[in-house]
Design a protein around this motif. Structure first.
Motif, mmCIF file in Angstrom:
data_model
loop_
_atom_site.group_PDB
_atom_site.id
_atom_site.type_symbol
_atom_site.label_atom_id
_atom_site.label_comp_id
_atom_site.label_asym_id
_atom_site.label_seq_id
_atom_site.Cartn_x
_atom_site.Cartn_y
_atom_site.Cartn_z
ATOM 1 N N ASN A 1 20.528 -65.714 29.936
ATOM 2 C CA ASN A 1 20.565 -65.567 28.472
ATOM 3 C C ASN A 1 19.301 -66.082 27.790
ATOM 4 O O ASN A 1 19.331 -66.960 26.930
ATOM 5 N N ASN B 1 20.488 -62.904 33.170
ATOM 6 C CA ASN B 1 21.830 -63.496 33.103
ATOM 7 C C ASN B 1 21.787 -64.952 32.632
ATOM 8 O O ASN B 1 22.824 -65.546 32.339
ATOM 9 N N GLU C 1 18.228 -71.288 26.346
ATOM 10 C CA GLU C 1 18.063 -71.152 24.899
ATOM 11 C C GLU C 1 17.928 -72.506 24.221
ATOM 12 O O GLU C 1 17.076 -72.701 23.343
#
Length: 400
Positions: A96, A94, A75
């Protein structure tokens, strides 16, 4: 356009150091380098895990920013670099990924964990009694719970309209539609898996000098491997490849044909005891760990025939790697394998040891051998042409 390329998908998985999805991700990466005039590439990887040195060399050559996911989140990389598009050959949610903030493309290579979640041979691969008991529970009492969990995990990607899903065969597309009927309304293009490495570098001689070739030949001689005097099986570290049954079929054949001088070479063997525990003819088998790409191609080129007993494949590239050299193939008639090999392979029921043995005997018939040798070259050329076209189509689809 600023695109983030997920190199973690090319790195070792929990099941094996080298795997089809990882090789696929490598080929797509190198193809994308040909389009760098159309976009800016950024990459993420795991610095604690193996990565193809050729990839790192290319990143340095093209000055592509590279980020270690142990030091910075996906991210954060996306936000800090204003990434608007991302591609992963095997998306790991996983990590993210900020799905709402970037257009994400990923390839689904198949639904093996739903189509073929268990087989009794997987018990041979477990190192502890505890894990074997766990597997038995999953195969019996907890089967419904496990399958639902796998269905939910795969569904996180294929059900999500925000993720642009790509797949690698008509079989895999049909599996997605069958297990997730709601995806019938989604556009999921099929681009055939490219052979690793790319088709233009597929022949060993094209990227090895004569000294390298001589060294490979010497390595084969030291292993007791004579040209056209061995059968080949690969990827033995994974139970899904069904090598256990194939070894049993060969062992039974050798017991009935004591004077037969051919050997069986098996690569990717990380635990030899899985195969040797009840072996009656150990001298007929050569067990190798993972081998590097040049040696694997040398083994492919010099073998007598290739045996591919896999229980489930989203595409099934290994038989094609043998076919390029006119090597006859006997393979499982399951999942995507017939779609890939067409009429150029002898097929068997992968659960039947006697049927695998039957195909081995057939391949020793000179006329059958000649017929499938000729068919294999034609099939390889046909699929390789489609693969080359689809590789370009895949990259252009991601970048459009």
């Amino acid at each position: 356009m600023r695109l983030l390329y997920d190199l973690t998908a090319t790195q070792p998985s929990p099941e094996s150091k080298f795997h089809g999805g990882g090789a696929y991700g490598e080929v797509v990466f190198f193809k994308m380098l040909e389009y760098l005039d159309k976009f800016q590439m950024y990459c993420i990887y795991n610095a604690k895990s193996y990565i193809n040195p050729g990839i790192l060399k290319a990143i340095e050559q093209y000055k592509i920013p590279l980020f270690d996911i142990n030091e910075i989140s996906v991210e954060s990389v996306i936000k800090a670099n204003s990434i608007d598009r991302a591609y992963s050959a095997m998306l790991n949610l996983n990590q993210n990924w900020p799905i709402d903030d970037v257009k994400i493309y990923t390839t689904v290579h198949g639904l093996r964990t739903i189509e073929m979640p268990f087989d009794k041979t997987m018990l041979f691969y477990e190192h502890s009694i505890k894990q074997k008991i766990k597997d038995i529970l999953f195969m019996t009492l907890a089967k419904k719970i496990y399958l639902k969990k796998m269905h939910d995990i795969n569904g996180r990607i294929v059900r999500d309209k925000r993720i642009k899903t790509i797949t690698i065969s008509n079989h895999s597309l049909a599996a997605i539609r069958a297990f997730y009927p709601e995806t019938k309304e989604y556009d999921i293009p099929v681009f055939l898996t490219p052979l690793p490495p790319p088709p233009s570098f597929i022949h060993t001689e094209q990227y090895l000098n004569q000294k390298d070739i001589n060294d490979l030949n010497e390595s084969l001689e030291k292993l007791g491997i004579s040209e056209k005097k061995y059968f080949l099986l690969t990827s033995a570290a994974r139970w899904i490849k069904n090598t256990v049954r194939a070894v049993k079929a060969f062992d039974e054949f050798f017991s009935s044909e004591k004077e037969f001088s051919y050997k069986v070479v098996i690569t990717g063997v990380t635990n030899k005891k899985i195969f040797t525990k009840n072996l009656k003819n150990p001298n007929n088998f050569i067990f190798l760990d993972y081998v590097d790409r040049p040696l694997l191609q040398a083994l492919n080129k010099k073998q007598y025939a290739f045996i591919y007993p896999s229980l489930n494949e989203g595409f099934g590239a290994p038989p094609l790697e043998a076919m390029q050299y006119g090597i006859p193939v006997a393979a499982s008639g399951t999942s995507a394998i017939p779609e890939t090999c067409g009429d150029a392979a002898l097929y068997f029921d992968p659960y039947s040891v006697s049927e695998i043995k039957n195909r081995i005997i057939q391949l020793l018939n000179p006329s059958i051998y000649k017929d499938f040798s000729e068919k294999s070259i034609g099939r390889y050329k046909y699929i390789a042409k489609r693969q080359e076209q689809d590789l370009s189509g895949l990259v252009e689809y991601i970048l459009k």
